[in-house]
Write an enzyme that holds these catalytic residues in place. Structure first.
Site, PDB file in Angstrom:
ATOM      1  N   LYS A  29      19.563 -37.986 -73.562  1.00 36.43           N
ATOM      2  CA  LYS A  29      19.436 -38.746 -72.308  1.00 36.43           C
ATOM      3  C   LYS A  29      18.194 -38.331 -71.538  1.00 36.43           C
ATOM      4  O   LYS A  29      17.511 -39.175 -70.945  1.00 36.43           O
ATOM      5  CB  LYS A  29      20.708 -38.562 -71.473  1.00 36.43           C
ATOM      6  CG  LYS A  29      21.914 -39.265 -72.091  1.00 36.43           C
ATOM      7  CD  LYS A  29      23.242 -38.764 -71.549  1.00 36.43           C
ATOM      8  CE  LYS A  29      24.406 -39.428 -72.293  1.00 36.43           C
ATOM      9  NZ  LYS A  29      25.719 -38.863 -71.954  1.00 36.43           N
ATOM     10  N   GLN A  73      28.786 -35.343 -67.586  1.00 35.81           N
ATOM     11  CA  GLN A  73      28.981 -35.350 -69.030  1.00 35.81           C
ATOM     12  C   GLN A  73      30.400 -34.908 -69.388  1.00 35.81           C
ATOM     13  O   GLN A  73      30.853 -33.846 -68.964  1.00 35.81           O
ATOM     14  CB  GLN A  73      27.959 -34.422 -69.706  1.00 35.81           C
ATOM     15  CG  GLN A  73      28.046 -34.392 -71.220  1.00 35.81           C
ATOM     16  CD  GLN A  73      27.696 -35.725 -71.851  1.00 35.81           C
ATOM     17  OE1 GLN A  73      26.710 -36.351 -71.502  1.00 35.81           O
ATOM     18  NE2 GLN A  73      28.506 -36.163 -72.800  1.00 35.81           N
ATOM     19  N   ASP A  96      27.331 -44.190 -65.284  1.00 37.76           N
ATOM     20  CA  ASP A  96      28.143 -44.280 -66.504  1.00 37.76           C
ATOM     21  C   ASP A  96      29.130 -45.448 -66.458  1.00 37.76           C
ATOM     22  O   ASP A  96      29.767 -45.756 -67.458  1.00 37.76           O
ATOM     23  CB  ASP A  96      28.902 -42.966 -66.705  1.00 37.76           C
ATOM     24  CG  ASP A  96      29.226 -42.698 -68.158  1.00 37.76           C
ATOM     25  OD1 ASP A  96      28.519 -43.223 -69.042  1.00 37.76           O
ATOM     26  OD2 ASP A  96      30.187 -41.962 -68.427  1.00 37.76           O
TER      27      ASP A  96
END
Length: 259
Positions: A29, A73, A96
């Site tokens: 990422k 995460q 997200d």
């Protein structure tokens, strides 16, 4: 955006602990942010981080005008409540697409920030050029991260959708009649290649590592590719699309913050 005098989109990634796959994902990422011109900040916290410490960091990121997108995460260490953490993220910075507010908007056919993996799968589906209206689609796996929002995305695209799970009695039957198969169970070889309907679109979002070290998906790729009209590999299929949608959500958040 930058040429107009606006700051580049900023993405903050929060990593708690050193889960090996998570470390790899975060590295990918960060690289994607550099390639796309986004500012990327990674907050690496020890596995002993408390809920109060983690929520305090998220509050600071929510209030930081230079941060447009926040990604926590997953998975988190067992002592941390992932649901509480995800709900603490400002929905307007939910890069997200996992906040209940944004998932709810998707369910109500008015999506804003969409869950990255399902949105990436849908983008792949549209790039086949096949009209999804009326297609029979099956989603294998009913997780909150992929399976459930994936079903909503396909329904919104006009498919007739079945979501199968560990209690489903006839997995083979659902797969055999599907025009679109999206699998996200994380179980190698769960979907036999000879189950695939000729010409079907097969998108494998499952990922697992065999004892040999080889990374594979849920679908028996070598057999399935001889029957499918379109099929994604693992690795190199859905994974890059998930990262691309993360970049897209972050850009959208930045644009909305200045609109």
């Amino acid at each position: 955006r930058v040429s107009a005098g606006l700051p580049p989109p900023g993405l903050a990634v929060v990593l708690v602990g050193q889960d090996p796959p998570s470390v790899i994902y975060v590295r990918a990422k960060r690289k994607a942010c550099q390639e796309c011109g986004l500012n990327s900040t990674v907050h690496e916290l020890p596995e002993t981080t408390t809920m109060d410490e983690l929520l305090s960091l998220i509050d600071k990121l929510n209030a930081d005008p230079a941060i447009h997108g926040i990604l926590v995460q997953l998975p988190l260490p067992e002592h941390l409540d992932g649901a509480v953490v995800m709900e603490r993220v400002d929905p307007k910075k939910d890069a997200d697409g996992a906040h209940p507010f944004n998932v709810g908007r998707l369910c109500l056919r008015s999506p804003t920030f969409r869950p990255c993996t399902p949105f990436g799968v849908l983008t792949l589906l549209r790039h086949t050029g096949v009209n999804p209206f009326g297609l029979d689609a099956v989603v294998v796996g009913a997780s909150n991260i992929v399976g459930r929002p994936m079903g909503m995305e396909l329904l919104l695209a006009g498919c007739t959708v079945a979501v199968v799970h560990r209690f489903t009695k006839d997995l083979e039957g659902y797969v055999r009649k599907a025009d679109v198969v999206v699998s996200a169970a994380g179980k190698p070889g769960l979907i036999r290649g000879d189950w695939i309907k000729p010409g079907a679109i097969v998108i494998d979002a499952g990922i697992a590592r065999l004892p040999s070290g080889k990374v594979v998906g849920d679908v028996e790729f070598d057999t399935a590719k001889t029957r499918a009209g379109w099929i994604t590999p693992v690795p190199g299929g859905v994974g890059p699309m998930t990262v691309a949608m993360l970049m897209k959500n972050t850009l959208l958040a930045a644009q909305e913050s200045t609109s």
